[in-house]
Design a protein around this motif. Sequence first.
Motif, PDB file in Angstrom:
ATOM      1  N   UNK A 263     -65.831 -23.337 -42.146  1.00 33.31           N
ATOM      2  CA  UNK A 263     -65.465 -23.848 -43.469  1.00 33.31           C
ATOM      3  C   UNK A 263     -65.761 -22.749 -44.477  1.00 33.31           C
ATOM      4  N   UNK A 264     -64.745 -22.345 -45.234  1.00 36.68           N
ATOM      5  CA  UNK A 264     -64.881 -21.279 -46.223  1.00 36.68           C
ATOM      6  C   UNK A 264     -64.855 -21.916 -47.612  1.00 36.68           C
ATOM      7  N   UNK A 265     -65.940 -21.797 -48.347  1.00 33.17           N
ATOM      8  CA  UNK A 265     -66.052 -22.487 -49.633  1.00 33.17           C
ATOM      9  C   UNK A 265     -66.131 -21.477 -50.775  1.00 33.17           C
ATOM     10  N   UNK A 266     -65.524 -21.839 -51.898  1.00 29.02           N
ATOM     11  CA  UNK A 266     -65.559 -20.983 -53.081  1.00 29.02           C
ATOM     12  C   UNK A 266     -65.429 -21.807 -54.339  1.00 29.02           C
ATOM     13  N   UNK A 267     -66.316 -21.584 -55.275  1.00 23.71           N
ATOM     14  CA  UNK A 267     -66.328 -22.333 -56.532  1.00 23.71           C
ATOM     15  C   UNK A 267     -66.291 -21.367 -57.709  1.00 23.71           C
ATOM     16  N   UNK A 268     -65.466 -20.339 -57.590  1.00 22.11           N
ATOM     17  CA  UNK A 268     -65.434 -19.303 -58.608  1.00 22.11           C
ATOM     18  C   UNK A 268     -66.454 -18.225 -58.298  1.00 22.11           C
ATOM     19  N   UNK A 269     -66.803 -17.457 -59.317  1.00 18.78           N
ATOM     20  CA  UNK A 269     -67.695 -16.317 -59.125  1.00 18.78           C
ATOM     21  C   UNK A 269     -68.805 -16.307 -60.172  1.00 18.78           C
ATOM     22  N   UNK A 270     -69.903 -15.687 -59.788  1.00 17.05           N
ATOM     23  CA  UNK A 270     -71.044 -15.516 -60.687  1.00 17.05           C
ATOM     24  C   UNK A 270     -71.120 -14.055 -61.116  1.00 17.05           C
ATOM     25  N   UNK A 271     -71.097 -13.760 -62.406  1.00 20.00           N
ATOM     26  CA  UNK A 271     -71.197 -12.365 -62.852  1.00 20.00           C
ATOM     27  C   UNK A 271     -72.531 -11.743 -62.425  1.00 20.00           C
ATOM     28  N   UNK A 272     -72.480 -10.476 -62.030  1.00 21.50           N
ATOM     29  CA  UNK A 272     -73.688  -9.749 -61.654  1.00 21.50           C
ATOM     30  C   UNK A 272     -74.245  -9.048 -62.899  1.00 21.50           C
ATOM     31  N   UNK A 273     -75.281  -9.626 -63.474  1.00 25.80           N
ATOM     32  CA  UNK A 273     -75.815  -9.117 -64.752  1.00 25.80           C
ATOM     33  C   UNK A 273     -77.202  -8.510 -64.608  1.00 25.80           C
ATOM     34  N   UNK A 274     -77.714  -8.396 -63.384  1.00 21.70           N
ATOM     35  CA  UNK A 274     -79.099  -7.982 -63.178  1.00 21.70           C
ATOM     36  C   UNK A 274     -79.436  -6.646 -63.814  1.00 21.70           C
ATOM     37  N   UNK A 275     -78.588  -5.629 -63.574  1.00 23.32           N
ATOM     38  CA  UNK A 275     -78.873  -4.298 -64.116  1.00 23.32           C
ATOM     39  C   UNK A 275     -78.831  -4.299 -65.637  1.00 23.32           C
ATOM     40  N   UNK A 276     -77.868  -5.004 -66.199  1.00 24.51           N
ATOM     41  CA  UNK A 276     -77.767  -5.070 -67.654  1.00 24.51           C
ATOM     42  C   UNK A 276     -78.993  -5.754 -68.258  1.00 24.51           C
ATOM     43  N   UNK A 277     -79.462  -6.817 -67.634  1.00 27.52           N
ATOM     44  CA  UNK A 277     -80.656  -7.508 -68.120  1.00 27.52           C
ATOM     45  C   UNK A 277     -81.870  -6.592 -68.004  1.00 27.52           C
ATOM     46  N   UNK A 278     -81.975  -5.853 -66.884  1.00 33.08           N
ATOM     47  CA  UNK A 278     -83.092  -4.927 -66.700  1.00 33.08           C
ATOM     48  C   UNK A 278     -83.107  -3.850 -67.790  1.00 33.08           C
ATOM     49  N   UNK A 279     -81.936  -3.461 -68.282  1.00 33.97           N
ATOM     50  CA  UNK A 279     -81.847  -2.451 -69.331  1.00 33.97           C
ATOM     51  C   UNK A 279     -82.056  -3.031 -70.729  1.00 33.97           C
TER      52      UNK A 279
END
Length: 470
Positions: A263-279
């Motif tokens: 079963x392949x599930x997808x509910x959209x995407x989550x932005x990857x903000x980790x590096x920006x938050x770290x900065x």
Amino acid sequence: MSGGTGRLAVVGAGPAGLAAALAAAGAGAEVTVLDLGQRPGGQYLRQPAVPGVRPAPHSAHFADLLRQADTHPRITIHSGQQVWSAEPADGAAGGATLRLAGPAGPTTVAAPVVVLAPGGYDRVVPFPGWDLPGVVTAGAAQALAKGQDVLVGRRVLVAGTGPFLLVAATGLASAGAEVAGVVEAAPLRRWSRHPLAVAGAPGKLAEAARHFAALRRYRIPLWRGQAVTEVVEDAAGLRATVRRVDGGWRAGEVTRSVPVDAVCVGYGFTPSVDLAVALGCATRTDPADGSLVVTVDESGRSSVPGVLVAGEATGVGGADLAVAEGRLAGLAAAHRLGLLDDAGLARSTAPVVRRTARQRRFAAALHRVHRVPDGWTNWLRDETVLCRCEEVTVGRLRADVARYGLDDIRALKLVTRVGMGLCQGRVCGRAAACLLAVASGREQPLEDFAKRQIVMPVPLGAVAEEGPPR
């Protein structure tokens, strides 16, 4: 300013990162692209990772983007590089210091200007059985098929919400899988509420028509207004329960029970903000889909001098929007490096800004049509696993919220350890925040799941050793 020289670091070699690198290099910048993948392209332009696998077909535009970036004399791409830490540069000059772990060991990259284009990753919505072997994200299934020529199963079911389900289903079918069906939770009639956004993106209509034609060609049924609410083991495979859902995703009657291998599930995407938050970049909640995104101006400039952000990290909108945003960020980076004057920047960006505005309107409409309301929380049972890394169940979370009066993410993490495992909340964080909001009656910001000194897991040796600067 004009006639300057400068170095630019781009993090991410997907559509946004490659477009930023090409725009800046075209203005005269020396560009270093850092990417975790073994080959440039990111998820959308994923290249085979093993010999003998035929590359997935791309439009001429995207294939040309990949070729130009790979051969440009002022662009150097370093693959297999994990950026695990980022700090803003000292002083008013701006830029950042990035720490990497790669094949040659730990390295430090200091750049006066940085473009972050880290993309995003599959959003997960837990349900009973989502942690069973054979239940994977649609993005993972696509990555295995495109990068490794491996199918997650001979007979698969694709479920969730959003146009990426069609991409995954037709891609798996073309790779040889039998796709039992596509289960789309959203009522697609909602698109009729956004005529201007649709009219402003004729290419998206043509793309949708191609995917629907492919569904018919492969005889894949599309079940709308329904969702997979449970998966159980069944003989040598899995059995998925599909129920009708209303506009708030409250489950109704069972419509079918589907035996499959995966079963392949997808509910959209989550932005990857980790590096920006770290900065230290400012963030906001995207009003269209509730994601945590980086706050930028129309050219991708963040609140931190010398740090620009493009693509999904500023709001999920697809590859075309990512390319446009990447070009804007690359031109703005060249301007900051002194390679473009104000007039040159204005001339170069004006047509891209107009195109980007139309694409953002379409992306906002897409998020509203395929939103993920809180009704899915009623599918869950107490024994349903929420945090797989720390084995925290839904019942544990609900009991601890009631017992200790937990009403914020930080307290939840300390008491239950949800989001404190290997994935650091990337998989479970948003679901946990949603459950906590429902249980406590208080909206929960997502920043606490994105604040990490060590952005991604790396060996202790990479942290202990200080590599030579580039």
